[in-house]
Every structure is written in structure tokens, then in C-alpha cells.
Write a protein that holds these residues in place. Structure first.
Motif, mmCIF file in Angstrom:
data_model
loop_
_atom_site.group_PDB
_atom_site.id
_atom_site.type_symbol
_atom_site.label_atom_id
_atom_site.label_comp_id
_atom_site.label_asym_id
_atom_site.label_seq_id
_atom_site.Cartn_x
_atom_site.Cartn_y
_atom_site.Cartn_z
ATOM 1 N N LEU A 124 6.445 -27.249 6.035
ATOM 2 C CA LEU A 124 5.069 -27.605 5.710
ATOM 3 C C LEU A 124 4.350 -26.447 5.027
ATOM 4 C CD1 LEU A 124 4.183 -29.578 8.955
ATOM 5 C CD2 LEU A 124 4.498 -30.536 6.654
ATOM 6 N N GLN A 125 4.589 -25.221 5.492
ATOM 7 C CA GLN A 125 3.984 -24.041 4.872
ATOM 8 C C GLN A 125 4.474 -23.882 3.442
ATOM 9 O OE1 GLN A 125 1.555 -22.158 6.164
ATOM 10 N NE2 GLN A 125 1.475 -21.049 4.247
ATOM 11 N N LYS A 126 5.772 -24.081 3.230
ATOM 12 C CA LYS A 126 6.345 -23.975 1.885
ATOM 13 C C LYS A 126 5.726 -25.025 0.968
ATOM 14 C CE LYS A 126 10.722 -24.023 -0.589
ATOM 15 N NZ LYS A 126 12.155 -24.248 -0.513
ATOM 16 N N GLU A 127 5.551 -26.242 1.486
ATOM 17 C CA GLU A 127 4.936 -27.315 0.698
ATOM 18 C C GLU A 127 3.502 -26.951 0.307
ATOM 19 O OE1 GLU A 127 3.432 -31.784 1.636
ATOM 20 O OE2 GLU A 127 5.489 -31.316 2.254
ATOM 21 N N LEU A 128 2.756 -26.374 1.250
ATOM 22 C CA LEU A 128 1.380 -25.962 0.949
ATOM 23 C C LEU A 128 1.345 -24.864 -0.112
ATOM 24 C CD1 LEU A 128 -0.322 -25.912 4.455
ATOM 25 C CD2 LEU A 128 -0.831 -27.443 2.549
ATOM 26 N N GLU A 129 2.275 -23.922 -0.016
ATOM 27 C CA GLU A 129 2.316 -22.821 -0.979
ATOM 28 C C GLU A 129 2.685 -23.305 -2.370
ATOM 29 O OE1 GLU A 129 5.086 -20.127 0.818
ATOM 30 O OE2 GLU A 129 3.634 -19.447 2.318
ATOM 31 N N GLU A 130 3.509 -24.348 -2.456
ATOM 32 C CA GLU A 130 3.954 -24.860 -3.749
ATOM 33 C C GLU A 130 2.967 -25.842 -4.366
ATOM 34 O OE1 GLU A 130 7.800 -26.468 -2.916
ATOM 35 O OE2 GLU A 130 8.741 -24.490 -2.821
ATOM 36 N N ARG A 131 2.046 -26.347 -3.572
ATOM 37 C CA ARG A 131 1.071 -27.321 -4.050
ATOM 38 C C ARG A 131 0.073 -26.618 -4.970
ATOM 39 N NH1 ARG A 131 -1.490 -30.525 0.604
ATOM 40 N NH2 ARG A 131 0.634 -31.285 0.686
ATOM 41 N N PRO A 132 -0.154 -27.201 -6.162
ATOM 42 C CA PRO A 132 -1.134 -26.561 -7.061
ATOM 43 C C PRO A 132 -2.535 -26.657 -6.474
ATOM 44 C CG PRO A 132 -0.370 -28.661 -7.968
ATOM 45 C CD PRO A 132 0.426 -28.388 -6.717
ATOM 46 N N LEU A 133 -3.299 -25.614 -6.702
ATOM 47 C CA LEU A 133 -4.671 -25.595 -6.220
ATOM 48 C C LEU A 133 -5.535 -26.499 -7.093
ATOM 49 C CD1 LEU A 133 -5.123 -21.777 -5.577
ATOM 50 C CD2 LEU A 133 -4.740 -23.561 -3.899
ATOM 51 N N ALA A 134 -6.463 -27.175 -6.457
ATOM 52 C CA ALA A 134 -7.398 -28.020 -7.201
ATOM 53 C C ALA A 134 -8.357 -27.135 -7.972
ATOM 54 C CB ALA A 134 -8.172 -28.916 -6.229
ATOM 55 N N PRO A 135 -8.729 -27.563 -9.195
ATOM 56 C CA PRO A 135 -9.677 -26.740 -9.956
ATOM 57 C C PRO A 135 -11.031 -26.700 -9.259
ATOM 58 C CG PRO A 135 -9.233 -28.834 -11.088
ATOM 59 C CD PRO A 135 -8.327 -28.757 -9.874
ATOM 60 N N LYS A 136 -11.679 -25.550 -9.384
ATOM 61 C CA LYS A 136 -12.995 -25.391 -8.766
ATOM 62 C C LYS A 136 -14.027 -26.164 -9.583
ATOM 63 C CE LYS A 136 -12.084 -20.940 -6.712
ATOM 64 N NZ LYS A 136 -12.472 -19.542 -6.610
ATOM 65 N N PRO A 137 -14.986 -26.807 -8.895
ATOM 66 C CA PRO A 137 -16.022 -27.528 -9.633
ATOM 67 C C PRO A 137 -16.900 -26.558 -10.429
ATOM 68 C CG PRO A 137 -16.331 -27.744 -7.236
ATOM 69 C CD PRO A 137 -15.119 -26.916 -7.479
ATOM 70 N N ALA A 138 -17.333 -27.033 -11.572
ATOM 71 C CA ALA A 138 -18.139 -26.178 -12.454
ATOM 72 C C ALA A 138 -19.555 -26.047 -11.994
ATOM 73 C CB ALA A 138 -18.134 -26.740 -13.868
#
Length: 172
Positions: A158-172
Motif C-alpha cells: 500500500l505504501q509503494k502504491e501511494l508513492e507511485e501514485r501521481p500527485l494531484a495538481p494544486k488548485p490555482a
């Protein structure tokens, strides 16, 4: 010598108590849950890891008594091996239902669903070693014991999956 913290958990319809050696944090957490003024039985399940490599989840309504021991008469735990089955103790059954799984994530999800809210997940499930779903009525579960190595592997995955998941772009 380091203190050991033991729990002798007496479960309805079981002739002998279950003995678990746990860390101080889980020992205190169960004590706090059972000692609170809230209705402990309405809290669902208690999940902890034992010092001998098991993960345990207990239906608080199934507990008849708990003896909190430290520096008890029990020897040092030996590390358990992964080849052991998952043991599911159900209300009114003397012998556990044994199952194996090749999916650590599914047994981790099973424990999580029980701990979070059995009313939301009345029939949590996991995938057995044949790839088949095992559904269990949460209100009938007294206790489940699984090899702790399964939970450790699930946590790593689960930790590996979280690390590999792309981060959502920050709202402008």
C-alpha cells in the motif's frame, strides 16, 4: 529485561482464553477502550499486532473478560511463519474456520473494514488462496488471527502504491 505485556482474552463459548503478547501501546489502548464510560461493546472491533508476528482483530461484544498481565509467566514469543492460516473464530463455533490468502491487501482491507465500522461493512470479505471471495458476517465474528507478515506485506504494498501514485495538481 524489557517488560512484556500480555492479554488473556476470554471469548464467549471458548473453553480457554486467548493469550496475546502485545506492545505497551496496544495494551494501554485496549485498557482505555474497555475502561471508558462509553459502551465499549458498541465500538465494534479492536485490531492489534502481537509480538509473535500475528495480527488480531477482536469483536468487543464477544469479550467476556480480559486479564491485563505484565512480566507474566509466559516465555518469550517465537516468530511465527507465514505458512500459517488465517483463523476466523465465529460465535457458537468451537473450531475456527481456517483460510489462506495470496492477497495481503485483501486481508488488510478485511481487518480495516471490521475496525472502521461493521455496520457499514456487514459482510466484509477477502480473497482466499484460490482467488475466491470469502464473505463473513461481521456480527458473527468473535476473533480473527492472521500472520502479521501478511499485514506487513500489505502495508509495504500500500505504501509503494501511494508513492507511485501521481500527485494531484494544486488548485490555482
Amino acid at each position: 529485561m524489557e517488560k512484556s505485556y500480555s492479554l488473556l482474552v476470554f471469548i464467549r463459548a471458548r473453553a480457554q482464553p486467548f493469550h496475546f503478547i502485545v506492545d505497551k501501546g496496544d495494551y494501554n489502548r485496549l485498557s482505555n477502550i474497555l475502561g471508558s464510560s462509553d459502551d465499549a461493546g458498541s465500538r465494534g472491533f479492536f485490531w492489534c499486532d502481537t509480538c509473535n508476528g500475528k495480527s488480531v482483530i477482536i469483536n468487543l461484544e464477544a469479550i467476556q473478560a480480559v486479564r491485563f498481565l505484565w512480566d507474566g509467566p509466559f516465555g518469550a514469543p517465537e516468530q511465527e511463519i507465514r505458512g500459517e492460516p488465517i483463523e476466523i473464530y465465529l460465535r457458537g463455533r468451537v473450531e475456527p474456520i481456517n483460510a489462506d490468502t495470496d492477497s495481503p491487501e485483501s486481508i488488510h482491507d478485511f481487518f480495516s473494514q471490521l475496525e472502521l465500522d461493521p455496520k457499514v461493512f456487514p459482510f466484509p470479505n477477502f480473497i482466499d488462496s484460490d482467488g475466491e471471495d470469502v464473505y463473513v458476517n461481521s456480527s458473527e465474528i468473535d476473533l480473527v488471527i492472521a500472520p502479521g507478515e501478511l499485514m506487513e506485506e500489505a502495508t509495504r504494498l500500500l505504501q509503494k502504491e501511494l508513492e507511485e501514485r501521481p500527485l494531484a495538481p494544486k488548485p490555482a
